[in-house]
Write an enzyme that holds these catalytic residues in place. Structure first.
Site, PDB file in Angstrom:
ATOM      1  N   ASP A   7       0.877  -1.170   0.000  1.00 49.56           N
ATOM      2  CA  ASP A   7       0.000   0.000   0.000  1.00 49.56           C
ATOM      3  C   ASP A   7       0.913   1.219   0.000  1.00 49.56           C
ATOM      4  O   ASP A   7       1.395   1.637   1.051  1.00 49.56           O
ATOM      5  CB  ASP A   7      -0.907  -0.012   1.238  1.00 49.56           C
ATOM      6  CG  ASP A   7      -1.807   1.209   1.292  1.00 49.56           C
ATOM      7  OD1 ASP A   7      -2.296   1.642   0.226  1.00 49.56           O
ATOM      8  OD2 ASP A   7      -2.014   1.739   2.402  1.00 49.56           O
ATOM      9  N   GLU A  67      -1.491  -1.564  -4.782  1.00 47.98           N
ATOM     10  CA  GLU A  67      -2.712  -0.789  -4.952  1.00 47.98           C
ATOM     11  C   GLU A  67      -2.490   0.280  -6.017  1.00 47.98           C
ATOM     12  O   GLU A  67      -1.475   0.961  -6.031  1.00 47.98           O
ATOM     13  CB  GLU A  67      -3.119  -0.134  -3.630  1.00 47.98           C
ATOM     14  CG  GLU A  67      -4.465   0.552  -3.720  1.00 47.98           C
ATOM     15  CD  GLU A  67      -4.967   1.052  -2.387  1.00 47.98           C
ATOM     16  OE1 GLU A  67      -5.641   2.095  -2.379  1.00 47.98           O
ATOM     17  OE2 GLU A  67      -4.703   0.399  -1.356  1.00 47.98           O
ATOM     18  N   ASP A 139      -2.148   0.858   7.656  1.00 52.55           N
ATOM     19  CA  ASP A 139      -1.324   0.713   6.455  1.00 52.55           C
ATOM     20  C   ASP A 139      -0.958  -0.750   6.200  1.00 52.55           C
ATOM     21  O   ASP A 139      -0.977  -1.220   5.064  1.00 52.55           O
ATOM     22  CB  ASP A 139      -0.051   1.555   6.569  1.00 52.55           C
ATOM     23  CG  ASP A 139      -0.363   3.034   6.655  1.00 52.55           C
ATOM     24  OD1 ASP A 139      -1.030   3.562   5.748  1.00 52.55           O
ATOM     25  OD2 ASP A 139       0.057   3.664   7.644  1.00 52.55           O
TER      26      ASP A 139
END
Length: 181
Positions: A7, A67, A139
């Site tokens: 991420d 992502e 996260d």
């Protein structure tokens, strides 16, 4: 298959590693790369690059999932996030890892069943799916969710690709001495 989920972020980059055997997921590790805000942009990107290289060396994933950047109201934030994502992509390419990309909507839908799920829902579902003792940090949870998304979507994509290749092979036949498709 061992999946490294990422991420990306310019201040905080989450990572998570899971093993997949059939439908069974096993948590390996996760964490957050905290990037000092007082450093110049180039140094901040190098922190992401170097840390992800080290994570790949330590965990030996076979594939990675990242992502995708979404365009938000602030174009400068989107541009900066894209640069953090670029550093992550470079780390994966440098490590010879194939990268699969998923939108936040795809990730949330794969993990929670709702593409508009709240962060807390993603954290709780990641905890449940990986049988973690505690709630993962936001996260880390997002990175683990990205890896879980690939664990669910990757085999299907592979079967569809193989199916398409086989269909293409069946579709090419000789008629009257020439190949037709």
């Amino acid at each position: 298959m061992r999946i490294l989920g990422i991420d990306p972020g310019l201040r905080r980059t989450g990572f998570g590693v899971v093993d997949v055997q059939g439908m069974h997921l096993q948590y390996i590790t996760s964490g957050t790369i905290v990037i000092p805000a007082d450093q110049p942009l180039a140094q901040r990107l190098k922190v992401i690059l170097d840390n992800l290289r080290e994570i790949v060396r330590d965990t030996e994933p076979t594939v990675s999932a990242l992502e995708k950047v979404f365009v938000n109201a602030n174009p400068m934030s989107t541009l900066l996030l894209g640069q953090a994502r670029g550093a992550a992509l470079c780390a994966m390419a440098d490590s010879q890892l194939l990268v699969h990309e998923y939108t936040a909507l795809q990730i949330k839908k794969a993990v929670v069943g709702n593409g508009h799920a709240a962060k807390e829902q993603v954290q709780k579902m990641v905890q449940h799916l990986l049988k973690l003792d505690g709630l993962p940090a936001a996260d880390s949870a997002d990175a683990l969710a990205c890896a879980i998304c690939h664990a669910h979507a990757g085999p299907l994509a592979q079967r569809l690709k193989l199916s398409g290749e086989l269909a293409g092979q069946r579709g090419n036949r000789l008629r009257g001495g020439r190949l037709i498709g």
